[in-house]
Design an enzyme around this catalytic site. Structure first.
Site, PDB file in Angstrom:
ATOM      1  N   HIS A  63      -4.675 -14.991 -16.179  1.00 18.61           N
ATOM      2  CA  HIS A  63      -3.489 -14.513 -16.921  1.00 18.61           C
ATOM      3  C   HIS A  63      -3.935 -13.799 -18.275  1.00 18.61           C
ATOM      4  CE1 HIS A  63      -1.882 -17.517 -14.106  1.00 18.61           C
ATOM      5  NE2 HIS A  63      -0.942 -16.652 -14.141  1.00 18.61           N
ATOM      6  N   HIS A  64      -5.206 -13.340 -18.575  1.00 18.74           N
ATOM      7  CA  HIS A  64      -5.528 -12.795 -19.620  1.00 18.74           C
ATOM      8  C   HIS A  64      -4.707 -11.674 -19.971  1.00 18.74           C
ATOM      9  CE1 HIS A  64      -7.676  -9.969 -17.254  1.00 18.74           C
ATOM     10  NE2 HIS A  64      -7.729  -9.139 -18.255  1.00 18.74           N
ATOM     11  N   LYS A  69      -1.300  -9.081 -10.766  1.00 21.88           N
ATOM     12  CA  LYS A  69      -1.002  -8.142  -9.961  1.00 21.88           C
ATOM     13  C   LYS A  69      -1.803  -8.133  -8.764  1.00 21.88           C
ATOM     14  CE  LYS A  69       1.328  -4.208  -9.061  1.00 21.88           C
ATOM     15  NZ  LYS A  69       1.451  -4.828  -7.698  1.00 21.88           N
ATOM     16  N   LYS A  93     -11.047  -5.503 -10.922  1.00 19.65           N
ATOM     17  CA  LYS A  93     -10.814  -4.123 -10.625  1.00 19.65           C
ATOM     18  C   LYS A  93      -9.790  -3.608 -11.826  1.00 19.65           C
ATOM     19  CE  LYS A  93      -9.807  -3.971  -6.291  1.00 19.65           C
ATOM     20  NZ  LYS A  93      -8.901  -4.100  -5.135  1.00 19.65           N
ATOM     21  N   ASP A  98      -9.139  -0.119 -16.345  1.00 18.10           N
ATOM     22  CA  ASP A  98      -8.161  -0.243 -17.737  1.00 18.10           C
ATOM     23  C   ASP A  98      -6.801  -0.283 -17.328  1.00 18.10           C
ATOM     24  OD1 ASP A  98     -10.260  -0.314 -19.661  1.00 18.10           O
ATOM     25  OD2 ASP A  98     -10.558   1.771 -19.682  1.00 18.10           O
ATOM     26  N   LYS A 105      -3.510 -12.243  -5.734  1.00 19.12           N
ATOM     27  CA  LYS A 105      -3.278 -11.716  -4.235  1.00 19.12           C
ATOM     28  C   LYS A 105      -2.588 -12.768  -3.445  1.00 19.12           C
ATOM     29  CE  LYS A 105      -5.105  -8.472  -1.903  1.00 19.12           C
ATOM     30  NZ  LYS A 105      -5.388  -7.169  -2.300  1.00 19.12           N
ATOM     31  N   SER A 361       0.311   1.583  -8.716  1.00 17.96           N
ATOM     32  CA  SER A 361       1.159   0.457  -9.008  1.00 17.96           C
ATOM     33  C   SER A 361       1.584   0.230 -10.182  1.00 17.96           C
ATOM     34  CB  SER A 361       0.536  -0.641  -8.398  1.00 17.96           C
ATOM     35  OG  SER A 361       0.730  -0.942  -6.964  1.00 17.96           O
TER      36      SER A 361
HETATM   37  P1  NAD Z   1      -4.274  -1.279   6.971  1.00 18.32           P
HETATM   38  O1  NAD Z   1      -3.682  -2.486   7.572  1.00 18.32           O
HETATM   39  O2  NAD Z   1      -3.155  -0.137   6.843  1.00 18.32           O
HETATM   40  O3  NAD Z   1      -5.456  -0.614   7.722  1.00 18.32           O
HETATM   41  C1  NAD Z   1      -6.604  -1.370   8.291  1.00 18.32           C
HETATM   42  C2  NAD Z   1      -7.105  -0.581   9.428  1.00 18.32           C
HETATM   43  O4  NAD Z   1      -8.350  -1.268   9.616  1.00 18.32           O
HETATM   44  C3  NAD Z   1      -6.130  -0.733  10.656  1.00 18.32           C
HETATM   45  O5  NAD Z   1      -6.403   0.737  11.006  1.00 18.32           O
HETATM   46  C4  NAD Z   1      -6.825  -1.451  11.410  1.00 18.32           C
HETATM   47  O6  NAD Z   1      -6.572  -1.333  12.801  1.00 18.32           O
HETATM   48  C5  NAD Z   1      -8.179  -1.464  11.270  1.00 18.32           C
HETATM   49  N1  NAD Z   1      -8.935  -2.649  11.672  1.00 18.32           N
HETATM   50  C6  NAD Z   1      -8.434  -4.042  11.457  1.00 18.32           C
HETATM   51  N2  NAD Z   1      -9.552  -4.721  12.007  1.00 18.32           N
HETATM   52  C7  NAD Z   1     -10.627  -4.125  12.246  1.00 18.32           C
HETATM   53  C8  NAD Z   1     -11.930  -4.237  12.559  1.00 18.32           C
HETATM   54  N3  NAD Z   1     -12.342  -5.578  12.959  1.00 18.32           N
HETATM   55  N4  NAD Z   1     -13.012  -3.109  12.705  1.00 18.32           N
HETATM   56  C9  NAD Z   1     -12.558  -1.891  12.481  1.00 18.32           C
HETATM   57  N5  NAD Z   1     -11.401  -1.676  11.992  1.00 18.32           N
HETATM   58  C10 NAD Z   1     -10.447  -2.755  12.159  1.00 18.32           C
HETATM   59  O7  NAD Z   1      -4.839  -1.826   5.579  1.00 18.32           O
HETATM   60  P2  NAD Z   1      -5.080  -1.103   4.419  1.00 18.32           P
HETATM   61  O8  NAD Z   1      -3.930  -1.245   3.430  1.00 18.32           O
HETATM   62  O9  NAD Z   1      -5.747   0.366   4.641  1.00 18.32           O
HETATM   63  O10 NAD Z   1      -6.296  -1.875   3.820  1.00 18.32           O
HETATM   64  C11 NAD Z   1      -7.874  -1.866   4.413  1.00 18.32           C
HETATM   65  C12 NAD Z   1      -8.625  -2.501   3.266  1.00 18.32           C
HETATM   66  O11 NAD Z   1      -8.489  -1.804   1.751  1.00 18.32           O
HETATM   67  C13 NAD Z   1      -8.462  -3.840   2.930  1.00 18.32           C
HETATM   68  O12 NAD Z   1      -9.703  -4.457   2.595  1.00 18.32           O
HETATM   69  C14 NAD Z   1      -7.431  -4.065   1.815  1.00 18.32           C
HETATM   70  O13 NAD Z   1      -7.568  -5.334   1.100  1.00 18.32           O
HETATM   71  C15 NAD Z   1      -8.271  -2.840   1.005  1.00 18.32           C
HETATM   72  N6  NAD Z   1      -7.129  -2.433  -0.135  1.00 18.32           N
HETATM   73  C16 NAD Z   1      -5.939  -1.784   0.258  1.00 18.32           C
HETATM   74  C17 NAD Z   1      -5.367  -1.108  -0.638  1.00 18.32           C
HETATM   75  C18 NAD Z   1      -3.694  -0.805  -0.497  1.00 18.32           C
HETATM   76  O14 NAD Z   1      -3.057  -0.097  -1.275  1.00 18.32           O
HETATM   77  N7  NAD Z   1      -3.356  -0.930   0.731  1.00 18.32           N
HETATM   78  C19 NAD Z   1      -5.455  -1.400  -2.093  1.00 18.32           C
HETATM   79  C20 NAD Z   1      -6.953  -1.851  -2.152  1.00 18.32           C
HETATM   80  C21 NAD Z   1      -7.668  -2.226  -1.343  1.00 18.32           C
END
Ligand code: NAD
Length: 468
Positions: A63-64, A69, A93, A98, A105, A361
């Site tokens: 909470h700094h 988010k 991150k 910044d 989460k 965001s």
């Molecule tokens: P998503 O659900 O849209 O996509 C995930 C993809 O990975 C899907 O196509 C799924 O079928 C595939 N997948 C699932 N299990 C798998 C496996 N074992 N092997 C290979 N592919 C597999 O999710 P996303 O929002 O694209 O998020 C993906 C990653 O990015 C996560 O680690 C998430 O925390 C990170 N992330 C997402 C956001 C965002 O804005 N959505 C932001 C920062 C980080």
């Protein structure tokens, strides 16, 4: 639970970086700690009348800065350790790029593919109600967003539920990643993947760093393999290919495929759509033995964009890519990181590379609490000013601009353009900041990103003191 304790992995990287900072030990412990950890179990009625008890989590790591988010993940793998690790990563991150938020989460332990839309809506709304009751959501305290398994549809339900409960004039700012019609912002859906592209591009544009890797400068002509063509993976692949890189391999949950001559992204996406999101059976590429085999193929850039713990000590020594762009959160375990680094590859870490989502965001949240779309006040004014300058140029140069030229030259910044410009500025600045720290301390980029984050969060604590 996975054999890799994710929160422990994050803390290992933190501890390594902390030794390069001058932050007090007690403050370091406070930065690392998860401030609030919520585990809830709530009932939801299914379409057939049966009642299921659903597990949900929300962790506010730091909470700094307020609000906190972080996204909400819908997956059967969700657990407390994972949510704590992802919340901590959000804190670091945000600090690296910044963005003035603390990290949080959330997670709902379900396989969203196995529920109807109506059931998903009831689960999402009840989860939101639980968060609201426990003060774990609100534009000034904790603001969720999409993550794996959730998208703008779920964010729309969350916003509407909060709005019904709260009477808050800033209700739109209670969640980001909403549909544009419900207070979302243009460019949020593609933001994380676009940020991944900007980050990899910035690395590739550094001639000196590329020379160390034995690569040419620039993204054009580089080959890449990607794991997970979901929201982040698809958009990262789209911008990479548009910039001239070649996608030669894809790993999905059901199979992995390879074609050294390139795989057409849109064609594969249409196939995936028809095949429950899988790539198995796609006949324009070779299907390999396992769904991770393609990660070990020769390529310039490997982009894990699915989930955590994908590069481990079991496969790290077989990874041949020269650049690993961590689009997913926590795809590389601590041991794998050491092995890959030893080989001389450049790992562009998650706590920087996938920050495009939270950056946009942040822009969406700003739009929501100021109740005006970016560009609404200034776009016309800018366009009129450009037109005046152009008309002076026409007068003194005896040259008339065509309508097409005028449309480009006299364009003011609308919401999409401003979001994109803010995102690029953020990703480019942060890359150069952590790359300088990397060189200064002779460390890897992940450690450099942690040093940057620890210094920023630590100096916040130093400045504000410890209450009471
Ligand atoms: P998503 O659900 O849209 O996509 C995930 C993809 O990975 C899907 O196509 C799924 O079928 C595939 N997948 C699932 N299990 C798998 C496996 N074992 N092997 C290979 N592919 C597999 O999710 P996303 O929002 O694209 O998020 C993906 C990653 O990015 C996560 O680690 C998430 O925390 C990170 N992330 C997402 C956001 C965002 O804005 N959505 C932001 C920062 C980080």
């Amino acid at each position: 639970m996975s054999e890799y304790k994710f929160f422990e992995q994050v803390n290992k990287a933190f501890d390594r970086a902390a030794s390069y900072t001058k932050i007090d030990k007690g403050i370091l412990s406070q930065i690392k700690a998860c401030n609030n950890v919520l585990h809830i179990q709530f009932p939801v009625e299914m379409d057939d009348g049966t009642i299921r008890v659903i597990d949900g989590y929300r962790v506010e790591h730091s909470h700094h800065k307020m609000p906190t988010k972080g996204g909400i993940r819908y997956s059967t793998m969700v657990n407390e350790d994972e949510t704590m690790a992802l919340a901590a990563l959000m804190t670091y991150k945000c600090a690296v790029v910044d963005v003035p938020f603390g990290g949080a989460k959330g997670g709902i332990k379900i396989d969203p593919k196995k529920f109807s839309v109506g059931e998903l809506e009831r689960i999402t709304r009840r989860y939101t109600f639980e968060l609201y009751n426990k003060s774990f959501i609100g534009p000034g305290n904790d603001v969720p967003a999409p993550d794996m398994g959730s998208s703008e549809r779920e964010m729309g339900w969350i916003f509407d539920t909060y709005r019904q409960l709260s009477n808050d004039i800033n209700a739109e700012g209670c969640v980001t990643g909403k549909p544009v019609g419900q207070g979302g912002i243009r460019g949020r859906t593609e933001a994380t993947g676009r940020g991944v592209y900007f980050g990899i591009k910035e690395a590739c544009d550094n001639a000196e760093d590329m020379k160390e890797l034995g690569l040419e400068k620039g993204i054009e002509g580089k080959s890449f393999i990607i794991q997970g063509l979901g929201n982040v993976g698809y958009h990262a692949a789209k911008y990479m290919t548009e910039a001239g890189a070649k996608m030669i391999g894809v790993a999905e949950y059901d199979a992995s495929i390879y074609n050294k001559d390139g795989i057409n992204l849109e064609d594969l996406m249409s196939y995936k759509k028809e095949n429950n999101g899988g790539v198995s059976g796609y006949d324009k590429a070779k299907e390999l033995d396992s769904n991770t085999a393609v990660l070990e193929m020769e390529c310039d850039i490997l982009i894990p964009a699915a989930m955590e713990n994908q590069l481990t000590e079991k496969n790290a020594s077989k990874i041949k890519a020269k650049i690993i762009g961590e689009a997913a959160n926590g795809p590389t375990t601590d041991k794998a990181h050491e092995i890959i680094k030893e080989r001389g590859a450049l790992i562009i870490p998650d706590n920087y590379l996938n920050a495009g989502g939270v950056t946009v965001s942040y822009f969406e949240w700003l739009k929501n609490i100021q109740h005006v779309r970016f560009g609404r006040m200034g776009k016309r004014f800018e366009e009129n000013s450009y037109k005046k300058i152009l008309s002076v140029i026409e007068t003194i140069s005896d040259r008339k601009f065509t309508d097409d030229e005028l449309a480009v030259l006299a364009q003011g910044g609308g919401e999409r353009e401003l979001v994109d410009s803010g995102l690029e500025e953020t990703m480019v600045n942060a890359y150069n900041e952590i790359n300088e720290l990397r060189k200064h301390h002779n460390v890897d980029l992940r450690t450099a990103a942690f040093i940057s984050a620890i210094n920023k969060v630590g100096s916040m604590y130093r400045g504000m003191g410890i209450f009471p």
